[in-house]
Design an enzyme around this catalytic site. Structure first.
Site, PDB file in Angstrom:
ATOM      1  N   SER A   1      14.730 -24.305   6.114  1.00 32.33           N
ATOM      2  CA  SER A   1      14.696 -23.691   7.368  1.00 32.33           C
ATOM      3  C   SER A   1      15.947 -22.769   7.343  1.00 32.33           C
ATOM      4  CB  SER A   1      15.071 -24.827   8.225  1.00 32.33           C
ATOM      5  OG  SER A   1      15.111 -24.194   9.439  1.00 32.33           O
TER       6      SER A   1
ATOM      7  N   ASP B   1      13.927 -18.184  12.663  1.00 36.59           N
ATOM      8  CA  ASP B   1      14.962 -18.863  11.612  1.00 36.59           C
ATOM      9  C   ASP B   1      14.038 -18.923  10.458  1.00 36.59           C
ATOM     10  OD1 ASP B   1      13.070 -20.921  12.370  1.00 36.59           O
ATOM     11  OD2 ASP B   1      14.299 -22.551  11.662  1.00 36.59           O
TER      12      ASP B   1
ATOM     13  N   ASP C   1      11.901 -20.449   8.686  1.00 35.27           N
ATOM     14  CA  ASP C   1      10.620 -21.050   8.531  1.00 35.27           C
ATOM     15  C   ASP C   1       9.657 -21.082   9.758  1.00 35.27           C
ATOM     16  OD1 ASP C   1      12.399 -23.191   9.912  1.00 35.27           O
ATOM     17  OD2 ASP C   1      10.614 -24.902   9.283  1.00 35.27           O
TER      18      ASP C   1
ATOM     19  N   ASP D   1      10.036 -22.270  12.967  1.00 31.55           N
ATOM     20  CA  ASP D   1       9.796 -23.319  13.991  1.00 31.55           C
ATOM     21  C   ASP D   1      10.571 -22.911  15.126  1.00 31.55           C
ATOM     22  OD1 ASP D   1      12.061 -24.126  12.648  1.00 31.55           O
ATOM     23  OD2 ASP D   1      11.563 -26.088  12.535  1.00 31.55           O
TER      24      ASP D   1
HETATM   25 MG    MG Z   1      13.324 -24.075  11.161  1.00 27.65          MG
END
Ligand code: MG
Length: 451
Positions: free
Chosen positions: A96, A238, A240, A242
């Site tokens: 992340s 961010d 990744d 999500d």
């Molecule tokens: Mg993330």
């Protein structure tokens, strides 16, 4: 041994996060979440192939068939798992927002939600046990899928009024943070007819643009570009993807609790009422905004899987945390950066500029502080402070929160460090500061008395 933190297993590559660990974690995941096919995906980190190959090898050795989606955002993997009945779980290779030397392994249940604490504990137990693999004729095979990102983006587009967005001629600046959304969110902009300037949209796990955590300090270019290009709004993911955070057309950073308030209010308005779920650490700006249009707010402990599971059980429309992790029930029960962007653009088209919407929110002051406390005294400290405040409006959902007519305080035990995080919020700065100071002093005295 505890391996899973709040967001999967994380560590420095070729340190704790070694290929040996990833291989055995792969076998452990297969033992707990198999049998059946398991989907796997990765973000842009330089170690993505190394960790992916090791986890895949572990899954295959246990007889699991692997569906490899390549480099896509975490919510695209979650959408794939949710929409494919033959896929029993997912594995995301990502750390992340951590620095580039980290990588991580995150597990997804058959319904596309993040694995529960119980499933993670079962994987840790399997890791500690002896794992027996099937014979040579029982190993799995890999199938590569290249269109999972586009299928996910098509689903995002279906969940907003795409015609209204296309007609509005929106201009935006998108910062992909050199992460997993570098292909998918530009595609979303194209499908919504948004005229977009992209920043850091080449996949690069060294994160040359800025660190992959979308804090205000990291988003100077985004703020400047959004204002200078006359764009309606800007947004950044961010690593990744999500999560997503926003800046207004005038280049103002929008704190995550304000995005939550704006999108919660918008969801309730569109639905004509409904429930929004957030955590006890979130500003009251969300509750005031949602109540102002006839909705209600429910509070949970901190952690997006907790929020997602409460949303499933109470039929909430929307939920999230103040770090930019937002969950939309009409799409899927996980944090979703691309869906957040599409919904925010829709909110701007239907309800006015992001600057106006931010200005329309009530203003709160939140003081964040911390007080050191040995891990073994955290429970006793909370118990003693709750005892001292008996008769007050105490909430023990996550740590200790006390509500007052003009604000609240919360002390939450840190999951990773020997300390409590202490939050104090009020519309009146002096009240928030005074209460923070008194609470820190009281907590410090109680901790000393227990030592
Ligand atoms: Mg993330």
């Amino acid at each position: 041994m505890k391996m899973f933190g709040t967001n999967g297993i994380r560590g420095v590559v070729n340190g704790y996060m070694s290929s040996e660990l990833a291989l055995k974690v792969g076998k452990s995941i297969a033992k707990v979440l198999g049998p059946g096919s398991i989907a796997i995906a990765k973000d842009t980190r330089t170690s993505a192939d190394m960790i992916t190959c090791a986890v895949e090898s572990g899954l295959l050795a246990m007889g699991v068939d692997v569906v490899d989606l390549g480099m896509v955002p975490t919510p695209a993997l979650q959408y794939y798992v949710k929409t494919h009945d033959d896929v029993v779980a997912g594995v995301m290779i990502t750390a992340s927002h951590n620095p580039p030397e980290f990588n991580g392994i995150k597990c997804v249940s058959a319904d596309g939600t993040e694995c529960s604490h119980e499933e993670e504990t079962a994987i840790e137990d399997a890791y500690e046990s002896e794992i027996v693999c099937p014979g040579w004729d029982g190993v799995g095979s890999v199938r590569r899928v290249s269109d999972a990102g586009e299928a996910y983006i098509d689903a995002v587009v279906r969940n907003v009024d795409a015609d209204a967005i296309r007609k509005a001629g929106i201009k935006a600046v998108l910062d992909c943070s050199n992460g997993a959304a570098s292909n998918t969110t530009p595609l979303l902009m194209k499908k919504l007819g948004v005229k977009v300037v992209t920043l850091n949209a080449s996949p690069d796990g060294r994160f040359p643009g800025h660190y992959s955590e979308p804090t205000e300090d990291n988003l100077g270019d985004l703020k400047r570009m959004t204002a200078e290009t006359g764009s309606d709004l800007g947004f950044a993911h961010d690593g990744d993807a999500d999560r997503c955070v926003f800046v207004t057309g005038s280049g103002r950073y929008v704190p995550g609790d304000q995005s939550l308030a704006i999108l919660g209010r918008s969801a309730v308005q569109k639905n004509g009422g409904g429930i929004v779920v957030t955590t006890v650490a979130t500003s009251c700006v969300v509750e005031e905004a949602v109540k102002s249009v006839g909705g209600t707010v429910e509070y949970t402990a901190v952690g997006s899987p907790v929020v997602a599971r409460r949303m499933i059980s109470n039929g909430a429309l929307f939920g999230g945390e103040e770090n930019g992790g937002l969950i939309f029930a009409d799409h899927q029960y996980c944090r979703d950066g691309a869906m957040s962007i599409a919904k925010m653009i829709e909110a701007v088209v239907l309800r006015g500029s992001l600057d106006e919407q931010v200005d329309s929110l009530p203003k709160f002051v939140t003081i964040k502080a911390a007080v050191g406390c040995p891990d073994n005294l955290k429970g006793a400290t909370i118990k003693e402070i709750a005892h001292r405040h008996e008769g007050e409006r105490i909430n023990l959902t996550d740590g200790l929160r006390i509500d007052y007519d003009d604000g609240w305080v919360l002390m939450r035990p840190s999951g990773t460090e020997p300390k409590f995080r202490v939050y104090s919020e009020s519309k009146d700065k002096a009240v928030a500061e005074g209460r923070s100071k008194r609470f820190l002093e009281e907590a410090g005295a109680v901790i000393s008395s227990l030592q």
